[in-house]
Each structure stands twice: as structure tokens, then as C-alpha cells.
Write a protein that holds these residues in place. Structure first.
Motif, short mmCIF file in Angstrom:
data_model
loop_
_atom_site.label_atom_id
_atom_site.label_comp_id
_atom_site.label_asym_id
_atom_site.label_seq_id
_atom_site.Cartn_x
_atom_site.Cartn_y
_atom_site.Cartn_z
N ILE A 122 -4.84 17.79 3.31
CA ILE A 122 -4.30 16.63 3.03
C ILE A 122 -4.89 15.61 2.26
O ILE A 122 -4.39 14.99 1.41
CB ILE A 122 -4.13 15.91 4.51
CG1 ILE A 122 -3.06 16.52 5.37
CG2 ILE A 122 -3.55 14.59 4.50
CD1 ILE A 122 -3.08 16.12 6.85
N THR A 123 -6.41 15.71 2.24
CA THR A 123 -7.18 14.92 1.42
C THR A 123 -6.94 15.31 -0.06
O THR A 123 -6.69 14.52 -0.91
CB THR A 123 -8.72 15.19 1.77
OG1 THR A 123 -8.86 15.16 3.09
CG2 THR A 123 -9.50 14.21 0.83
N GLY B 12 -12.91 9.96 1.90
CA GLY B 12 -12.40 9.12 0.78
C GLY B 12 -11.15 8.74 0.80
O GLY B 12 -10.91 7.63 0.39
N VAL B 13 -10.19 9.30 1.24
CA VAL B 13 -8.82 9.06 1.83
C VAL B 13 -9.09 8.53 3.22
O VAL B 13 -9.72 9.08 3.96
CB VAL B 13 -8.01 10.29 1.86
CG1 VAL B 13 -6.53 9.77 2.22
CG2 VAL B 13 -7.67 10.87 0.26
N VAL B 14 -8.32 7.33 3.42
CA VAL B 14 -8.44 7.00 4.87
C VAL B 14 -7.33 7.43 5.71
O VAL B 14 -6.17 7.18 5.40
CB VAL B 14 -8.47 5.31 4.73
CG1 VAL B 14 -8.59 4.77 6.30
CG2 VAL B 14 -9.57 4.57 3.67
N ASP C 232 0.83 -1.20 -0.13
CA ASP C 232 0.17 -0.11 -0.30
C ASP C 232 1.14 1.35 0.02
O ASP C 232 1.91 1.26 0.46
CB ASP C 232 -0.57 -0.08 1.29
CG ASP C 232 -2.11 -0.37 1.07
OD1 ASP C 232 -2.66 -0.36 -0.26
OD2 ASP C 232 -2.95 -0.65 1.96
N ARG C 233 0.48 2.36 -0.69
CA ARG C 233 1.23 3.52 -0.48
C ARG C 233 0.44 4.50 0.60
O ARG C 233 -0.46 4.66 0.54
CB ARG C 233 1.22 4.22 -2.20
CG ARG C 233 1.85 3.75 -3.07
CD ARG C 233 1.41 3.87 -4.48
NE ARG C 233 1.21 5.42 -4.67
CZ ARG C 233 1.95 6.31 -4.99
NH1 ARG C 233 3.28 5.84 -5.17
NH2 ARG C 233 1.82 7.71 -5.11
N VAL C 234 1.46 4.63 1.44
CA VAL C 234 0.79 5.28 2.53
C VAL C 234 1.69 6.90 2.72
O VAL C 234 2.95 6.71 2.52
CB VAL C 234 1.08 4.71 3.93
CG1 VAL C 234 0.66 5.30 5.16
CG2 VAL C 234 0.48 3.36 3.94
N LEU C 235 0.73 7.75 2.88
CA LEU C 235 1.52 9.20 3.35
C LEU C 235 1.46 9.29 4.75
O LEU C 235 0.38 8.94 5.46
CB LEU C 235 0.41 10.37 2.67
CG LEU C 235 1.19 11.30 2.09
CD1 LEU C 235 2.33 11.26 1.16
CD2 LEU C 235 0.18 12.29 1.34
N LEU D 266 -1.94 12.95 -5.21
CA LEU D 266 -0.69 11.88 -5.49
C LEU D 266 -1.02 10.35 -5.40
O LEU D 266 -0.05 9.60 -5.52
CB LEU D 266 0.25 12.32 -4.23
CG LEU D 266 0.69 13.88 -4.09
CD1 LEU D 266 1.40 13.93 -2.68
CD2 LEU D 266 1.88 13.90 -4.95
N ASN D 267 -2.46 10.17 -5.49
CA ASN D 267 -2.84 8.86 -5.62
C ASN D 267 -2.28 8.00 -4.38
O ASN D 267 -2.03 6.77 -4.57
CB ASN D 267 -2.23 8.30 -6.87
CG ASN D 267 -2.82 6.98 -7.02
OD1 ASN D 267 -4.18 6.77 -6.80
ND2 ASN D 267 -2.53 6.37 -8.09
N TYR D 268 -2.49 8.64 -3.13
CA TYR D 268 -2.30 7.75 -1.99
C TYR D 268 -3.82 7.62 -1.23
O TYR D 268 -4.42 8.43 -1.23
CB TYR D 268 -1.26 8.45 -0.74
CG TYR D 268 0.00 8.53 -1.20
CD1 TYR D 268 0.77 7.69 -0.82
CD2 TYR D 268 0.62 9.51 -1.97
CE1 TYR D 268 2.07 7.71 -0.86
CE2 TYR D 268 2.16 9.64 -2.28
CZ TYR D 268 2.61 8.50 -1.81
OH TYR D 268 4.13 8.56 -2.06
N SER D 269 -4.03 6.28 -1.26
CA SER D 269 -5.31 6.17 -0.41
C SER D 269 -5.37 6.31 1.08
O SER D 269 -6.39 6.07 1.62
CB SER D 269 -5.84 4.93 -1.09
OG SER D 269 -5.12 3.69 -0.47
#
Lengths: 96, 466
Positions: free
Chosen positions: B204-205, B253-255, B72-75, B211-214
Motif C-alpha cells: 500500500i505504501t 511516510g504515507v499517513v 486532500d487526495r485520499v486512498l 500514485l501521489n497520495y499522502s
């Protein structure tokens, strides 16, 4: 007697934003933590002492470490300082 | 706690636990080394055992929620503080764990730093120095860092946002002065802090989506969340507690995930000390202010002071909040409807207030007390009816939908009352303290028109549905 003091996590904001202090105390006296806190209040603390001390104690939310150990494990206010001791104050409060 | 107090014992007897019971104690886990850490006032640990305990707790917090998938891509939202700094160190450790270890974290993280200098009145040099610290921190940890300034939260969409990667320059933008004016016009510190939180969440959202981070990791500790829990109740956000305090928040929508939520502040401080996490001396809006400066400050003071004497305080608050679920009467079957019943600022579901509810009662009593004994009769009816009459007059004869629901009636007259359609109760309370609501990135007129149009469409279609 030389003692190093370190303030972090926002506590340094009350000490002119300086994290690391090395202080020398007259060695002929015995220095308990209680006495040291008073000394800090009179000599280092720049502003708002009530945000650092509450009565004789450090305000809740500020953690005190003596040589990497919680001060509650070494005698808290009654701990007697030794030469080259490292005391760390870490504020965990939001915004120091 | 409470039952003791019922006996009318003096307060002293409640806290009179013999102090320093653990002087020179040994670690209770390995029973060999001298303890360095004292948790919950009763559990001495040595450094190694504490670190094992902390790492295990961190990974199990993430693991048991089953929120992450492989790669997973995580910010990682990094503020420069101790809590988010410790979080990043723990994640780095998790990434580097040996393959045989089942607890290995397999994610692709990057850092995100939001510069709040504009509203904290920091000088340009200070902001640059802070950014340099973050850049240096990211470099040392071999992570990419995205940097953005808080003022861009006012941008309508991502095209207006200046996002920088692995470098940072403070540049003047139209949003900077707008943000300054907006915060300058807010009356109370409570509202300012709330607005800051909402704007940060919005930014942030926006960035994470772009940037396509979910998934985004946030770093608040248990102590901080416990304070937020109480202030959320105080600010009329009771229905949102599950999202605001819980491990996962999926409103936007972003977790948003909060992996540090099981650590109390004392543990965070130990962690930061042992992991040698360096921190920025970042002030906040309430730095150096007294305990009654804002609701958030007050609840934090309350939690921290109580926790010092009763180590179960925070866990009790948490266990209670974990059992709370919102009871919002929203029909979630149609997606359109779902959008219509969301608050534009915090994206929570707006509670449909029935005829008798606490918020209706509050608004009635507010109307009465503001208008006084003489003005009460007029206030209710007058402004609305004159408004409508004026609008009706202005309406052309060739209006497609003449009469009461004329298209223009709906377009004009976005006033304070209409906030109720697009904002939840908590955000409405905050917006009442904002003197220049037009600076908030919400297109109220547009949104009101959209929402009422959809409402009308639904009504007209309803008759044909079986």
C-alpha cells in the motif's frame, strides 16, 4: 410459515456461501428463535456448528436482527416467529 | 470487574444482569420511535437516531485529529468487508453533505483493492469474481478503483508492480509463485498473519507513494483493533502500539488513518445493515479455524467474548492504549541515523537494547536451552570466531582497511543474528518462523553493508566533531 434468513459478513461461509435463504416452517407449531436456531443447525449449517452457535445462543460476535431490530429488543430466544419475518445474521468476526 | 472478583463471588453473579430489560423499548434519544438498536446493553436507539449518532462519531473521529486538509487526495483501502464498506458509504455521505453543513468532507478519494487470493488458495475464477464485485461496487459509488495483487509486495520497487485501474485481470507473474513458496514455508499461523500484514502495508505504501497520495484510510473497527492491541503485546510489538492501533500511523511516510476505530463491531454491523452495504464473502487465513489457531485469533475471541458481557471492555483497552507512548532511545536528530534504526519490514524504530533488557534475557535463555548442558560452552564463542578468521584469511593484502574492520569482513556472513540489525524485535520473532527468509523483499546483505558502513563513517567523523 415463510421466514427469510440472511447471512452476511462472513457468516455465509458456514452456509455454503449462500447469503439469502427462504425457508418454510410448519405453521401448526409455534416457532421460537431458540427452536429456529436448532432448526438451522440441523438443516442449513454446513460445517463447524461451534463457529455459529455456542450452547443455545448465537456465538458472540454475530449480530442477529429480527425485522431490522436487534433481537435483544424483541425477546431474543423467546421471540415467536411470524409469517414473513426477516432474520439477519451478521458476523463481525475477522474472516467470519 | 476485578474488585468484584476479589470477593470470591461465583462468576455467575458477575454476569447476572437481568436479560431483555429493553424489550419493546423506545428510543432514548427521540423518545418517540420504537428502538431498533441496542448499544452497550443499555442504550436503545431508533434507526434514525442511531444513524445520526454514527455519522457524527465518524466525522468527529476524522475532524478532531485534524489530519486532513481541504482537497486532500485520499486512498481508501477497501477489502470487500463490512467495515471498510461502511467506511466508504459514510465518506460518500460526507462528500455529498449540503454546503451549509460545517461537517462536509472535502477530500478527493479513490479506492484501493488488494487481491490476497494467491495466499488464500482461491481459484482464478473466485479471484476474478471478487474483483468484479469490487469493480461493480466502485462504479456504483462513482469512485475510481486501483487494483493490485498481493504478490507484487515482493517486488523490489514500483517498476515491478502491475497496477490496474478500473479493471482487473489475474495474471501469472514471477512473484506469485514466490509468494506461495514464502507463505508455504512459514511455520505458524501467527507468523503468517503478521507477515501478511507487513507485506500489505509495504505494498500500500509503495502504491500510495507512486500514485501521489499522502493519506490512506484503513477500515479496522474498534473490536478488531482491540484484538490487535493485545496480540501486539503478545508478539513483542508493545513499543509500536501507538502506531499500530492509534488513529494515525506515519511510520512509512504515507499517513495511514483509521477512521472506523471508534466503532465496535456491533455498530459496524448495524451500520452495514442500515446502509445496505453488500460485502464479499472473503475468507482470511484463520477462517473456519478454532480459537487457538493463532495469537490474533485467540485475542479476538477473548475480546469479543468479554465484550459480550462487559460492554466497557473495548473502550477500556482503547483508553489505556491511547496513553501508551513508545519509549525508544533513538536519537532523532540526524536523518541518516533515523534510517539506520528502522525495521526494514514494519518501519518502526528498532529499540536499542541496552545490556540488560527483556529481549537480551530472552536470547540468552534461548541460547542456553537450545544448546543443552554440554553444548553451552562452545556455542557462544565458536561460530563467530571461526567465521571471522576465515574472512580475514580471505582478505587481500591490498584491502583499503585491513585488520579487524576489513571491508570483506562486513560483506560476508549475513546470518540469522544479523536480522537484529535491520529488524525490530516483533519482526524478528516472525522471521524466525519463516523458513525461506531470502524470499522476503529485503536485501539483507546490501542493507547490512550500508548500515555498517554508515556506522563506521560516523565513528571516524566523530573524533573531528566538537
Amino acid at each position: 410459515m415463510e421466514v427469510s434468513l440472511n447471512f452476511s459478513g462472513g457468516a455465509e461461509l458456514l452456509f455454503g456461501k449462500i447469503k439469502q435463504h427462504t425457508i418454510s416452517l410448519p405453521a401448526e407449531e409455534t416457532w421460537s428463535m431458540k427452536k429456529l436456531l436448532n432448526w438451522i443447525k440441523d438443516n442449513l449449517l454446513k460445517e463447524r456448528p461451534e463457529l455459529f452457535l455456542q450452547g443455545d445462543m448465537v456465538r458472540p460476535g454475530i449480530l442477529v436482527l429480527v425485522n431490522n431490530a436487534d433481537w435483544e429488543l424483541v425477546g431474543q430466544l423467546d421471540y415467536l416467529l411470524q409469517n414473513k419475518d426477516e432474520i439477519v445474521f451478521i458476523s463481525t468476526l475477522h474472516g467470519g | 470487574m476485578c474488585s468484584i472478583n476479589e470477593e470470591n463471588l461465583p462468576v455467575d453473579t458477575m454476569v447476572a444482569t437481568p436479560k431483555l430489560l429493553f424489550k419493546d423499548a423506545v428510543c432514548r434519544r427521540c423518545r418517540i420511535l420504537k428502538a431498533q438498536v441496542l448499544l452497550r446493553k443499555t442504550d436503545p436507539y431508533c434507526r434514525d437516531c442511531f444513524m445520526k449518532y454514527a455519522v457524527h462519531k465518524f466525522r468527529s473521529t476524522i475532524g478532531k485529529a485534524r489530519a486532513l486538509q481541504h482537497n486532500d487526495r485520499v486512498l481508501l483501502a477497501y477489502s470487500g468487508g463490512l467495515s471498510s464498506g461502511s467506511m466508504i458509504h459514510l465518506i460518500k455521505q460526507g462528500l455529498e453533505a449540503s454546503d451549509s453543513n460545517k461537517m462536509k468532507l472535502i477530500i478527493k478519494p479513490s479506492l484501493l483493492y488488494i487481491d490476497e487470493g494467491e495466499i488464500l488458495n482461491l481459484s482464478k475464477e473466485d479471484r476474478k469474481a471478487n474483483a468484479d464485485f469490487v469493480l461493480e461496487y466502485a462504479k456504483r459509488n462513482c469512485l475510481d478503483v486501483y487494483m493490485c495483487s498481493l504478490e507484487f509486495s515482493l517486488a523490489a520497487d514500483i517498476s515491478g508492480v502491475k497496477l490496474q485501474m478500473n479493471s482487473y485481470e489475474v495474471e501469472p507473474s514471477i512473484y506469485a509463485s514466490q509468494l506461495e513458496r514464502l507463505f508455504g514455508s512459514v511455520k505458524s499461523l501467527t507468523a503468517k498473519e503478521d507477515l501478511l500484514q507487513r507485506l500489505k502495508q509495504r505494498l500500500i505504501t509503495l502504491l500510495a507513494t507512486h500514485l501521489n497520495y499522502s493519506k490512506v484510510f484503513l477500515g479496522p473497527s474498534a473490536t478488531r483493533l482491540a484484538g490487535q492491541l493485545l496480540s501486539a503485546v503478545g508478539q513483542g510489538r508493545g513499543a509500536q502500539i501507538a502506531q499500530e492501533i492509534g488513529f494515525a500511523d506515519s511510520r512509512t511516510g504515507v499517513v495511514f488513518l483509521r477512521p472506523m476505530r471508534e466503532f465496535v463491531d456491533k455498530e459496524v454491523a448495524y451500520l452495514a445493515h442500515f446502509l445496505e452495504v453488500d460485502s464479499l464473502s472473503l475468507p482470511t487465513l484463520s477462517s473456519k479455524l478454532g480459537p487457538t489457531a493463532s495469537i490474533g485469533r485467540l485475542t479476538e475471541e477473548f475480546v469479543v467474548t468479554l465484550q459480550a458481557n462487559f460492554p466497557a471492555t473495548i473502550s477500556t483497552l482503547f483508553r489505556t492504549s491511547d496513553k501508551l507512548k513508545p519509549n525508544v532511545g533513538v536519537d532523532r536528530s540526524s536523518s541518516e541515523f533515523k534510517d539506520d534504526s528502522r525495521c526494514l519490514l514494519c518501519l518502526s524504530a528498532i529499540e536499542q537494547s541496552p545490556l540488560c533488557s527483556a529481549s537480551t534475557a530472552r536470547s540468552i535463555s534461548q541460547t542456553i536451552s537450545r544448546s543443552g548442558p554440554s553444548g553451552f560452552k562452545d556455542v557462544e564463542s565458536e561460530p563467530q570466531s571461526t567465521n571471522v578468521q576465515q574472512q580475514l584469511k580471505a582478505c587481500d593484502a591490498n584491502c583499503s582497511n585491513p585488520g579487524k574492520q576489513c571491508c570483506k569482513t562486513m560483506d560476508v556472513g549475513a546470518n540469522e543474528k544479523d536480522w537484529g540489525v535491520v529488524l525490530c524485535y516483533g519482526c524478528r520473532v516472525t522471521m524466525e518462523d519463516v523458513k525461506t527468509p531470502e524470499l522476503v523483499p529485503i536485501n539483507l546483505q546490501e542493507e547490512l553493508r550500508l548500515r555498517s558502513r554508515r556506522q563506521m563513517m560516523r565513528q571516524s567523523v566523530e573524533q573531528f566533531l566538537l
